[in-house]
Design a protein around this motif. Structure first.
Motif, PDB file in Angstrom:
ATOM      1  N   ASN A   1       0.653  -1.272  -0.038  1.00 29.35           N
ATOM      2  CA  ASN A   1       0.031   0.105   0.012  1.00 29.35           C
ATOM      3  C   ASN A   1       0.952   1.204   0.094  1.00 29.35           C
ATOM      4  OD1 ASN A   1       0.332   1.027   3.200  1.00 29.35           O
ATOM      5  ND2 ASN A   1      -0.005  -1.207   3.181  1.00 29.35           N
ATOM      6  N   PRO A   2       0.360   2.285  -0.661  1.00 28.68           N
ATOM      7  CA  PRO A   2       1.178   3.426  -0.767  1.00 28.68           C
ATOM      8  C   PRO A   2       1.635   4.270   0.371  1.00 28.68           C
ATOM      9  CG  PRO A   2      -1.031   4.070  -1.532  1.00 28.68           C
ATOM     10  CD  PRO A   2      -1.114   2.580  -1.321  1.00 28.68           C
ATOM     11  N   VAL A   3       0.887   3.988   1.687  1.00 34.89           N
ATOM     12  CA  VAL A   3       1.405   4.721   2.756  1.00 34.89           C
ATOM     13  C   VAL A   3       2.474   3.601   3.699  1.00 34.89           C
ATOM     14  CG1 VAL A   3      -0.813   6.174   3.134  1.00 34.89           C
ATOM     15  CG2 VAL A   3      -0.744   3.811   4.012  1.00 34.89           C
ATOM     16  N   ARG A   4       2.660   2.586   3.029  1.00 34.25           N
ATOM     17  CA  ARG A   4       3.368   1.697   4.067  1.00 34.25           C
ATOM     18  C   ARG A   4       3.151   1.297   5.330  1.00 34.25           C
ATOM     19  NH1 ARG A   4       8.060   3.664   0.690  1.00 34.25           N
ATOM     20  NH2 ARG A   4       8.597   1.876  -0.705  1.00 34.25           N
ATOM     21  N   THR A   5       1.790   1.101   5.498  1.00 33.68           N
ATOM     22  CA  THR A   5       1.335   0.866   6.728  1.00 33.68           C
ATOM     23  C   THR A   5       1.290  -0.894   6.618  1.00 33.68           C
ATOM     24  OG1 THR A   5      -0.584   0.672   8.571  1.00 33.68           O
ATOM     25  CG2 THR A   5      -1.104   0.775   6.182  1.00 33.68           C
ATOM     26  N   ALA A   6       1.308  -1.460   7.959  1.00 34.76           N
ATOM     27  CA  ALA A   6       1.444  -2.907   8.103  1.00 34.76           C
ATOM     28  C   ALA A   6      -0.095  -3.327   8.512  1.00 34.76           C
ATOM     29  CB  ALA A   6       2.431  -3.273   9.415  1.00 34.76           C
ATOM     30  N   ASP A   7      -0.977  -2.310   8.530  1.00 30.52           N
ATOM     31  CA  ASP A   7      -2.199  -2.922   8.818  1.00 30.52           C
ATOM     32  C   ASP A   7      -3.107  -2.273   7.368  1.00 30.52           C
ATOM     33  OD1 ASP A   7      -4.865  -2.991   9.397  1.00 30.52           O
ATOM     34  OD2 ASP A   7      -4.994  -1.760  11.356  1.00 30.52           O
ATOM     35  N   PRO A   8      -3.412  -3.495   6.629  1.00 30.36           N
ATOM     36  CA  PRO A   8      -4.329  -3.164   5.278  1.00 30.36           C
ATOM     37  C   PRO A   8      -5.687  -2.659   5.606  1.00 30.36           C
ATOM     38  CG  PRO A   8      -4.055  -5.287   5.824  1.00 30.36           C
ATOM     39  CD  PRO A   8      -3.150  -4.771   6.860  1.00 30.36           C
ATOM     40  N   ASP A   9      -6.092  -2.677   6.862  1.00 32.10           N
ATOM     41  CA  ASP A   9      -7.477  -2.336   7.116  1.00 32.10           C
ATOM     42  C   ASP A   9      -7.632  -0.861   7.186  1.00 32.10           C
ATOM     43  OD1 ASP A   9      -8.055  -5.163   7.125  1.00 32.10           O
ATOM     44  OD2 ASP A   9      -8.471  -5.095   9.247  1.00 32.10           O
TER      45      ASP A   9
END
Lengths: 357, 357, 357, 357
Positions: free
Chosen positions: C174-182
């Motif tokens: 994901n473009p924000v580079r979070t580890a929480d896809p939700d």
């Protein structure tokens, strides 16, 4: 910046000649190494004043106290602090000349750099601080010994008398600490003769380092010879330094100066054990020119702190020739440098510390 | 640790003899100082190969590019990076001998320290890296010039020919860079003669530093002579170093060796401008023994990387005497050291940087 | 002093946003390690501009060139220099505002410190220099990987949206580079919404370091958390840092905050993997508060270099939220710090480098 | 490496909780500064144990001795060494638990790093060493005072009780050292309540630095906030650190977070006085999360040195909340950092030391 020496095996010292005391913190000593007060006192006793007629009469027993860093006679990895109290400081002789810059001493330069100076006995610039180097060096020597590295220094020249032999077992048997017993007496005569005239004499000290593994030194700017050079010139009386054949190399051709090899290793040691800035496995050999003690009991022309022409005669109690007492200091600084280079090399070669070289 | 030199005025270098190029980052240069590409190129041209018959025939124009740290020809306080591309690297001669340790070179020691080595032209241990020192030194020289400090080095001995005079204006007028025009030809003859035999010769380089304010150097372990000693021995070919009367001091009495003073200042300069580890306002004078170039076109016995006895003849293109090209390198390292000592001293004396000494 | 980071594994960087280029020298990398251009480019591609709608539109492909220190794709122990040329520098936007201090930027402070400033794109203070950290960090990551140490960072908050999960495999999806896809989409919405207003937003980045042996860090002043803290705050946008439960610990009792143990090891990781300044074998967990990008396309009140009240609107091309691109920078700085701590620890524990822990 | 802090204004410490004593060498202090034993003792008295019911009952009067570096109550430029003897060390409580790793302490990590440990009172890892920081910090505070720089820290939270005001004159008037007299009693209650349960509590300490000239800090890696962060996390109990609005900045937009300016200067101080890594002339404001004292008199599960599950209750004499005594330690570390940054900045701006800013 100025009071520390070394990168990983690192000392920081303090103290003035006539203050409360002098001391040193030794940082970076690996844990688990056996070290006793006696190991350190033994080296200090080789440097302390009043050992013979040839040294200053100041009576300092230089008893060292270990303040930290050891537990049940083993190093813990914590910094090792050592303190030597000053006992026999007699400042009266210095009060009389406190407005005069003693020739050959740091008085003039410290006066201009710091504006303010503890003039008693040279203060921070006194040779007394070398006791801290020797105390710290004793720990470095112990560390190196466990790696099979040994260091020996000796006086090889006093005034015009040069040593012709290198017999290490003889060094501690004569008051000038030469490795050539045949010239020991002539050297001692030069010292006594200068002393009788209220003068002093210079000389040469040689240092040999045995057992270094190949590869100590960090190119390009912490070459082993560069590190040792900084160490040696940090000793106040050193005026010149050579490795191996040194200044002789200036007169030689490449074919005469290179150390050839065969399957057995190097066939000569003209480079003095350092090749391309790294130890090459041969003994490291250095010579240091040691100037005559600056304090002499003869009248010398000088300048006062107000900038006027004056004259002074340094009374105090001084060594007519510092070479014999420089020997343990040279060994100490060499040991601190090699110990530091050893730890630096461990970051490249893991087998060094474990001893599986 | 190893690729940086200096504390506050600090260089970090990179590059191998036959890689993409060599370069240097100079950090700590005060902002607002004028510096042009020409200032730097001028010094590099004094060091570059192919200047005369007496130097290696490798053709490197050593054109430097400034990558950062200046804006409209002034320093900004940001790190100044400079890059010199390698052009005329010919590795073919080295491929043939890559399994043999060249006598007098770092091959053996690097092989043991790093296991892996870029053998082409000596790789990182090549004298080629001194171009980075000279480029960085040009900036230090410019900084010092603005403080009234100037540095001059010259060849004072080649093999058995010694200079008897010090005429600074003559140095750049002869290919050996001696300050004594009377011996320039004899020195050149020694070099040509060695070259004819496929051999090389050593010599002595002297360096003089003028205009230092009193008080540069940081006691006790960053004494100015100790800092300079580290700088000088970081140059691969330096085998010996003295300040002032150097090894002669070993034969002198205190009364002969001390520099007396009167109201006009010091009456002699036997100490070579450094007293108690601090500059004393007199010219700083150093002599360096320079060994003969290790690469010679004569057969020498050596060891292979497998540890067997062998023999080699170094073809390549080499300087028969490195002294003339060592002169700008010595000046550069002296300048970097003095600039660093100058900035260190500013933390004690605020007037230094502002010029109100 | 200022352009270097690290003690033994050490980087020195250079370059300005709109100058010739930027680069880094990595010193102290042990020899014999495999490293390819692709290893480094891969990490740079994660940081480079123009990856998504969410990042600045400046088009820099950030192609890196290795200038030194490797030979046949292996490190040689020599310094590794890398150069990234600037391509798409457009200084025109900056010329218009060069007399104004951009709020939230280093303009005002650099102007006062250095008097002179390369104003184009922020010059030395630009975030562009973080590319050098990432290039160097790629080498550190490679070194650590060989020791079983791995590092992962991710965005855990943007404005008011917080991540609730840590799924490492999702970070690059994901473009924000979070580890929480939700929450990835909600986070992205916050960024787009700010962008639409000509504004920017802040967030939080978390970093986890796995596989550290027990004992990294050097008491008392180079504690591992102290070293990491210096590394994190050297990143321009970091405003806060915690380890483990961080500020929550302020509200807890000792009995609630201590990590108890049993024979299996630690039963919790509230301390975040660092105990007494040393790694304790648990994952090291840090959270960094990242401020909103200072450059915004909205009018802000400011001061001119002449000290007058003014107003400006920063045009240029800027990231509306720097968190996604901060992720590889945080990983790089963490890697450089751990690699340095690793080498430092080798001087105490010889088994680290050889892998026999 | 590990026992020194600072570049130019530099401390090196030694000593264990139950050894002969603890001490510090302060190097780089400019000469001619007035400093008395009372200046130092005053700060130590604020840190020493046994000040109130709220602190450990260990009775150390922490009398400091200055061993060097001053002459007639002025600094001489020489290193200043200070020694504090340990008096009331009672190791008996520690002997019983020497085979057990105390939760929240460095026992486990030191045991693995050094193999050997002085277990008595935590040895080197004891908070007792912070007395050395305070003694050295007193000298730094004196130096900064002469430059118009002042530092104040206070407790702003204990467990759930938060301060709402910052009244500096109130800090020394209450045993928790809060600047908000309205919550002092509630804070004290939280401490007493924890103490009654054999437990401890955490809190937050805030530190403010006034009067810094613009431009302290050395980009890019010795940014002022990075230097301060290293200093703060070198204090064993610090778990989190923020500057200015810190973690709040994560939730803000650029337009809400930037500090705008007009001709009068900055209109807000959300950045906490550090902009682009340099002081911007506004007060520097930091908050530190302080964990609850690890030593508690409640049973905790732990591991023995042999790796077996065990349980222990730490008897000894411990602070139920370390915040009040952390206040002078935070001030000391901030002072040492700012003094170091000040000297570093002098190498760029000569007017700083002379006071003509």
């Amino acid at each position: 910046m100025s009071s520390s020496f070394g990168n990983l095996f690192r000392i920081t010292t303090f103290g003035e000649s006539h203050g409360a005391g002098i001391g040193v913190i030794v940082d970076g000593v690996p844990s688990g190494m056996e070290i006793s007060l006696a190991d350190i006192q033994k080296e200090l006793d080789r440097r302390r004043p009043g050992q013979s007629l040839m040294t200053t009469k100041r009576k300092e027993d230089d008893q060292v106290e270990i303040l930290s860093g050891t537990f049940e006679d083993k190093t813990t990895g914590a910094p090792i602090a050592m303190l030597i109290r000053n006992r026999d400081a007699d400042s009266s002789k210095y009060d009389k000349i406190k407005h005069l810059h003693r020739p050959g001493h740091a008085d003039f330069t410290y006066h201009h750099k710091y504006a303010l100076r503890d003039h008693r006995g040279g203060g921070r610039s006194s040779g007394r601080e070398t006791a801290c180097r020797v105390a710290a060096g004793a720990i470095a020597l112990k560390f190196l010994e466990s790696k099979g590295i040994f260091i020996k220094a000796a006086t090889t020249q006093i005034q015009d008398v040069e040593a012709k032999q290198w017999l290490e077992d003889e060094i501690e048997n004569n008051p000038v600490r030469t490795a050539d017993p045949d010239v020991a007496e002539a050297m001692a005569e030069r010292v006594k003769s200068a002393m009788a005239e209220g003068d002093s004499v210079g000389g040469v000290v040689e240092c040999r380092i045995y057992g270094c593994p190949v590869g100590l030194g960090e190119p390009l700017y912490d070459k082993l010879d560069a590190m040792l050079a900084k160490a040696m010139f940090s000793i106040g009386t050193v005026r010149g330094l050579t490795f191996g054949n040194g200044f002789e190399s200036a007169s030689l051709k490449g074919s005469e100066n290179n150390d050839a090899m065969d399957e057995s290793g190097f066939l000569s040691n003209r480079c003095g054990g350092v090749l391309g800035g790294l130890s090459n496995g041969m003994p490291i050999v250095m010579q240091m020119a040691i100037k005559a003690t600056a304090s002499i009991a003869r009248y010398q022309k000088t300048q006062s702190v107000e900038g006027e022409t004056s004259e002074l005669r340094v009374e105090g109690r001084h060594d007519p020739c510092i070479c014999p007492r420089a020997v343990p200091v040279v060994e100490a600084m060499a040991a601190l440098t090699i110990a530091d280079a050893y730890l630096l090399a461990c970051t490249q070669d893991p087998h060094l510390l474990s001893g599986n070289t």
